[in-house]
Design a protein around this motif. Structure first.
Motif, PDB file in Angstrom:
ATOM      1  N   SER A  93       0.953  -1.063   0.360  1.00  0.00           N
ATOM      2  CA  SER A  93      -0.096  -0.011  -0.081  1.00  0.00           C
ATOM      3  C   SER A  93       0.936   1.095  -0.031  1.00  0.00           C
ATOM      4  O   SER A  93       2.006   1.149   0.517  1.00  0.00           O
ATOM      5  CB  SER A  93      -0.941  -0.108   1.502  1.00  0.00           C
ATOM      6  N   ARG A 125      -6.665   5.217  -7.875  1.00  0.00           N
ATOM      7  CA  ARG A 125      -5.581   5.109  -7.070  1.00  0.00           C
ATOM      8  C   ARG A 125      -4.261   5.935  -7.454  1.00  0.00           C
ATOM      9  O   ARG A 125      -3.438   6.216  -6.660  1.00  0.00           O
ATOM     10  CB  ARG A 125      -5.170   3.616  -6.921  1.00  0.00           C
ATOM     11  N   GLU A 182      -4.933  -6.649  -7.569  1.00  0.00           N
ATOM     12  CA  GLU A 182      -4.248  -5.609  -6.809  1.00  0.00           C
ATOM     13  C   GLU A 182      -3.005  -5.203  -7.416  1.00  0.00           C
ATOM     14  O   GLU A 182      -2.119  -6.081  -7.832  1.00  0.00           O
ATOM     15  CB  GLU A 182      -3.794  -6.262  -5.323  1.00  0.00           C
ATOM     16  N   GLU A 232      -2.363   5.815   1.793  1.00  0.00           N
ATOM     17  CA  GLU A 232      -3.450   4.688   1.907  1.00  0.00           C
ATOM     18  C   GLU A 232      -2.978   4.097   3.093  1.00  0.00           C
ATOM     19  O   GLU A 232      -4.081   3.856   3.809  1.00  0.00           O
ATOM     20  CB  GLU A 232      -2.974   3.658   0.879  1.00  0.00           C
ATOM     21  N   ARG A 233      -2.063   3.972   3.614  1.00  0.00           N
ATOM     22  CA  ARG A 233      -1.588   3.463   5.039  1.00  0.00           C
ATOM     23  C   ARG A 233      -1.732   4.554   5.911  1.00  0.00           C
ATOM     24  O   ARG A 233      -2.415   4.087   7.277  1.00  0.00           O
ATOM     25  CB  ARG A 233      -0.061   3.179   5.081  1.00  0.00           C
TER      26      ARG A 233
END
Length: 650
Positions: free
Chosen positions: A190, A383, A421, A194-195
């Motif tokens: 990630s 993303r 992913e 995002e984290r």
């Protein structure tokens, strides 16, 4: 700062309206029109590069600025380099990052203990909703740290073998760092924002989340320049000036600080940290620091433009300087309370695209912001954005599993891309490599599909896939095999009532392929061992196939007793729907993985110049296909293997 919801083109006209009332024409992408148009098909054709050096998964990729055939890939603790457009890869650097006090090797026992602890926390947290917590704790007490560290999948561990889970059981993606404030385990695949967002949502404070999210073991990103290539890790900024033959430590973070980003343009260099920014205007001879009071928070993205323009993105938002960092202004974006910015993409004429965790915004003047209509893929979350020109009139967007290109209309650039992913993507530098992209499976590479459509390899793939059952047919057979094909079927009630009178019998087809290499036996399930099958110089292999059938019976009392009242009946329906969704996801994942390996066999392996390496990769890929087919055979109740090989052998 203002926001408008009117059409993009009209907003552009209004934003440049002069005092006298004459509207000045301003060119720009007509997102509103394109959002309602039909999705076209682009020219990119993707293939998976899964060389042994890349199998741990990649977190960052790059194309050399001077020599486009040189590619870089980085992951957890390693950097690999290819000098022939991805055909062959070599280990370039091994490093240790993310564990303070453990930089450059340090105490490996501490690192192993920390990872084992994180894996235990992950398993306990994920399974406590499905099973009794005490039962999980009892099972975990029987598992040693060594077993946890060696397992690539939860089902590799004896205590959990044969159990049915409602979670992703792959343990390779589980990060080693756990926020004390929240107990959240973070994936190394990630991005930093995002984290950070995951930790905020779990209740961590902004300061604790900013630091915990930065404690990563992988490569955040590569930064390329004509003179050097830089690899950004949380502890050390590495530099190579000879295309990965040697790496030097360009900067090492001080105690209490983590590195998040880096940018270089001419003599201007900038390093983004969790506690601010380091800036140099003379090629790194002299540095000065901008702390949290100047730039507000952790800096995870930097853009250096012409004429002293610098853009920063951090936990406090967007900061802009027009004088090489001497003064700074805050740029406001009309975010909702639930949004944070994930990336910014400045244009050459004052435009900008700003990506949040929910929306993509566009501005032509840093004042009026418009949401970008995505139309054909509105239900997907963007993303990443990859600009293709300085005017931002053409760009690529990446979602979790697709790529789309905007150029006066949207086209899909996801042909043959089979991954659930995806990581950051970068554009290629020549006609051979159009783009490369990081993923937990390796490196995805895009080439012009016209090069393949006329080739024998492409025709072989298309012919192969045309004779195989469709994805829809395989999914339907899997649902049928699990009695999940029709929710409205009244026999569900009868089946579940009978289940407490008679045992439900499950026939499980378990397949194992053994590889013998000079008396060394390697199990290729569920993932090939990348070390023990390369001990022989001659690499002469013999294969010994063994097939096992196993019958298991169990009493399904819970469902039978669950129909005694209406509420339990509804709970059963929810449970069945969840199981149906899980089966569909499992089948889709296996089908994608199988086709990716087929593409490796047909398209990628013929490009490998080393015969011994090509042979090893071919055997591994063939074993991988067989393993996947065995799992699909089980999922479809014995349908898949005869169906996929009927009148064909490959």
């Amino acid at each position: 700062m203002r926001i408008r919801t009117i059409s993009f083109f009209l907003a552009l006209a209004l934003s440049v309206l002069p005092v006298c009332g004459h509207a000045l024409a301003q060119e720009g992408p007509d997102f509103a029109k394109a959002a309602s148009s039909k999705m076209g098909e682009g020219m990119w054709f993707w293939g998976l590069l899964n060389a042994p050096e890349l199998l741990p998964g990649t977190t960052a990729v790059a194309v050399d600025a001077q020599t486009p055939s040189v590619l870089y890939a980085g992951g957890v603790g390693y950097i690999a380099v290819s000098r022939d457009s991805g055909a062959n890869w070599d280990d370039s650097l091994k490093f240790s990052a993310g564990l303070k006090g453990n930089t450059g090797g340090g105490d490996s026992e501490d690192a192993a203990e920390k990872r084992a602890e994180a894996l235990r926390d992950y398993i306990r947290t994920e399974l406590e909703q499905q099973f009794d917590t005490e039962d999980i704790d009892a099972l975990l007490d029987e598992v040693t740290d060594e077993e946890l560290l060696e397992a690539e999948d939860l089902t590799d561990i004896d205590e959990f073998r044969g159990m049915e889970f409602e979670i992703e059981t792959d343990l390779r993606n589980v990060g080693v760092n756990t926020s004390v404030a929240s107990g959240v385990v973070l994936s190394e695949f990630s991005s930093y924002p995002e984290r950070y967002l995951s930790l905020l949502r779990s209740g961590a404070t902004e300061l604790a989340a900013a630091e915990a999210a930065a404690d990563s073991d992988g490569v955040w990103r590569f930064v390329t320049s004509p003179q050097a290539v830089y690899a950004v890790t949380s502890d050390v900024l590495y530099m190579t000036q000879d295309q990965g033959k040697h790496w030097d430590k360009f900067y090492e973070a001080e105690s209490g600080s983590y590195i998040l980003s880096y940018a270089v343009s001419g003599e201007t260099l900038a390093i983004g940290l969790t506690n601010g920014l380091l800036l140099s205007r003379d090629g790194g001879e002299d540095w000065f620091s901008l702390g949290l009071d100047a730039v507000g928070g952790a800096i995870y993205e930097i853009h250096i433009g012409s004429a002293g323009q610098i853009w920063l993105l951090g936990t406090a938002g967007i900061y802009h300087s027009a004088d090489s960092g001497q003064t700074w202004n805050v740029v406001d974006v009309p975010l909702e309370e639930s949004e944070i910015l994930m990336g910014i993409y400045p244009g050459e004429q004052g435009q900008m695209l700003a990506l949040s965790n929910e929306t993509l915004y566009y501005t032509s003047d840093m004042d009026i912001w418009n949401t970008v209509g995505t139309g054909p893929f509105a239900d997907e979350i963007i993303r990443q954005v990859i600009p293709k020109n300085g005017s931002l009139s053409s760009f690529i967007v990446r979602t979790d599993s697709h790529l789309y290109e905007y150029n006066n209309g949207w086209v899909s650039q996801s042909k043959s891309l089979m991954a659930s992913e995806l990581g950051n993507a970068v554009l290629g530098g020549d006609d051979v490599v159009l783009a490369i992209m990081a993923s937990p499976s390796g490196v995805w590479m895009a080439q012009d599909k016209s090069l393949f459509e006329s080739s024998g390899e492409y025709r072989t793939l298309m012919d192969m896939w045309s004779r195989e059952p469709s994805d829809e047919e395989v999914i339907a057979r899997a649902l049928e095999a699990h009695y999940l094909d029709d929710f409205a079927d009244k026999s569900w009630g009868l089946r579940s009532r009978l289940s407490w009178l008679a045992p439900s019998v499950v026939f499980e087809y378990s397949f194992r392929q053994l590889v013998t290499d000079n008396h060394t036996v390697v199990y290729a399930h569920p993932y090939p061992n990348n070390q023990s099958d390369v001990k022989s110089d001659s690499y002469a292999m013999t294969r010994d196939k063994q097939t096992y059938w196993q019958i298991m019976a169990f009493w399904n009392i819970q469902i039978g007793m669950g129909l005694t009242d209406e509420l339990s009946g509804k709970a059963l329906n929810i449970r069945l729907r969840q199981k149906r969704e899980r089966i569909i996801k499992l089948v889709q994942k296996e089908l994608r993985s199988r086709r990716a390996l087929q593409m490796t066999i047909v398209i990628d392996l013929p490009r490998v110049t080393k015969a011994k390496t090509a042979e090893k990769k071919l055997i591994k890929a063939q074993l991988g296909v067989q393993e996947i087919e065995a799992r699909l055979h089980y999922l479809t109740g014995g349908y898949y293997i005869p169906a996929v090989h009927q009148g064909d052998s490959h």
